[in-house]
Scaffold this motif. Structure first.
Motif, PDB file in Angstrom:
ATOM      1  N   UNK A  86       0.998  -1.008  -0.307  1.00  0.00           N
ATOM      2  CA  UNK A  86      -0.097   0.040   0.182  1.00  0.00           C
ATOM      3  C   UNK A  86       0.959   1.067  -0.134  1.00  0.00           C
ATOM      4  N   UNK A  87       1.094   1.648  -0.941  1.00  0.00           N
ATOM      5  CA  UNK A  87       1.389   3.631  -1.568  1.00  0.00           C
ATOM      6  C   UNK A  87       0.921   4.563  -0.582  1.00  0.00           C
ATOM      7  N   UNK A  88       1.455   5.663  -0.856  1.00  0.00           N
ATOM      8  CA  UNK A  88       0.872   6.726  -0.291  1.00  0.00           C
ATOM      9  C   UNK A  88      -0.423   7.551  -1.547  1.00  0.00           C
ATOM     10  N   UNK A  89       0.497   7.521  -2.776  1.00  0.00           N
ATOM     11  CA  UNK A  89      -0.614   7.391  -3.799  1.00  0.00           C
ATOM     12  C   UNK A  89      -1.754   6.854  -3.998  1.00  0.00           C
ATOM     13  N   UNK A  90      -2.095   5.587  -3.032  1.00  0.00           N
ATOM     14  CA  UNK A  90      -3.248   4.905  -2.990  1.00  0.00           C
ATOM     15  C   UNK A  90      -4.290   5.785  -1.717  1.00  0.00           C
ATOM     16  N   UNK A  91      -3.947   6.844  -1.128  1.00  0.00           N
ATOM     17  CA  UNK A  91      -4.969   7.826  -0.723  1.00  0.00           C
ATOM     18  C   UNK A  91      -5.956   8.177  -1.888  1.00  0.00           C
ATOM     19  N   UNK A  92      -5.133   8.765  -2.683  1.00  0.00           N
ATOM     20  CA  UNK A  92      -6.099   9.874  -3.721  1.00  0.00           C
ATOM     21  C   UNK A  92      -6.483   8.959  -4.354  1.00  0.00           C
ATOM     22  N   UNK A  93      -6.524   7.311  -4.835  1.00  0.00           N
ATOM     23  CA  UNK A  93      -7.375   7.229  -5.513  1.00  0.00           C
ATOM     24  C   UNK A  93      -9.140   6.549  -5.301  1.00  0.00           C
ATOM     25  N   UNK A  94      -9.710   6.086  -6.248  1.00  0.00           N
ATOM     26  CA  UNK A  94     -11.025   6.058  -5.821  1.00  0.00           C
ATOM     27  C   UNK A  94     -11.412   4.685  -6.867  1.00  0.00           C
ATOM     28  N   UNK A  95     -10.563   3.712  -7.413  1.00  0.00           N
ATOM     29  CA  UNK A  95     -10.517   2.708  -7.313  1.00  0.00           C
ATOM     30  C   UNK A  95      -9.561   1.509  -8.326  1.00  0.00           C
ATOM     31  N   UNK A  96     -10.330   0.262  -7.835  1.00  0.00           N
ATOM     32  CA  UNK A  96      -8.364  -0.565  -7.467  1.00  0.00           C
ATOM     33  C   UNK A  96      -8.073  -0.508  -9.383  1.00  0.00           C
ATOM     34  N   UNK A  97      -8.732  -0.217 -10.037  1.00  0.00           N
ATOM     35  CA  UNK A  97      -7.436  -0.061 -11.835  1.00  0.00           C
ATOM     36  C   UNK A  97      -6.591   1.339 -11.317  1.00  0.00           C
ATOM     37  N   UNK A  98      -7.212   2.471 -10.474  1.00  0.00           N
ATOM     38  CA  UNK A  98      -5.939   3.602 -10.691  1.00  0.00           C
ATOM     39  C   UNK A  98      -5.148   2.568  -9.436  1.00  0.00           C
ATOM     40  N   UNK A  99      -5.494   2.026  -8.546  1.00  0.00           N
ATOM     41  CA  UNK A  99      -4.634   1.411  -7.663  1.00  0.00           C
ATOM     42  C   UNK A  99      -3.405   0.963  -7.491  1.00  0.00           C
TER      43      UNK A  99
END
Length: 136
Positions: A86-99
């Motif tokens: 889990x990276x810091x960027x995942x706090x700003x994404x809103x769905x699995x593909x973006x993660x």
């Protein structure tokens, strides 16, 4: 009961409480898919209500600073452990593909890690988490 395997989650200590809980839950879901044997049988109460199956063994939750998390990540990759990230960027994404795209965009040694989920042989996971404190 002593298991041959171990499940560990390592969370960065400077995250807000809601972030630590969110990261832990996401990483645990990744570990659940590591191997079929990670999950036990479904539950049922005395009234016949069925409940979801859960991990068949304890999950140890550790905390680390950014350097300790990076060290654990390198050790886990070096040992070939089943690893969720889990990276810091995942706090700003809103769905699995973006993660997945956010993680894919960064080389392993440059990931801004918020946490790791680990599953593997007990001694290998112990070596990866050596020096880290249990989350308190």
């Amino acid at each position: 009961m002593r298991f041959d395997t171990k499940i560990a989650v390592v969370v960065r200590a400077d995250l807000a409480v809601w972030q630590r809980l969110n990261v832990t839950s996401y990483l645990a879901s990744g570990v659940a898919h590591a191997r079929d044997e990670t999950i036990g049988d479904p539950y049922e109460d005395g009234s016949g209500n069925r409940y979801l199956a859960m991990f068949r063994q304890p999950v140890l939750v550790f905390e680390a600073d950014a350097a300790g998390l990076a060290r654990a990540h390198a050790r886990a990759l070096g040992r070939g452990l089943a690893t969720a990230v889990y990276t810091d960027e995942l706090f700003a994404t809103d769905h699995d593909a973006a993660n997945r795209a956010a993680v894919r965009a960064v080389e392993a040694e440059k990931l801004s890690l918020a946490g790791l989920g680990l599953y593997g042989p007990r001694n290998a996971v112990d070596r990866v988490t050596k020096g880290l404190s249990l989350h308190g």
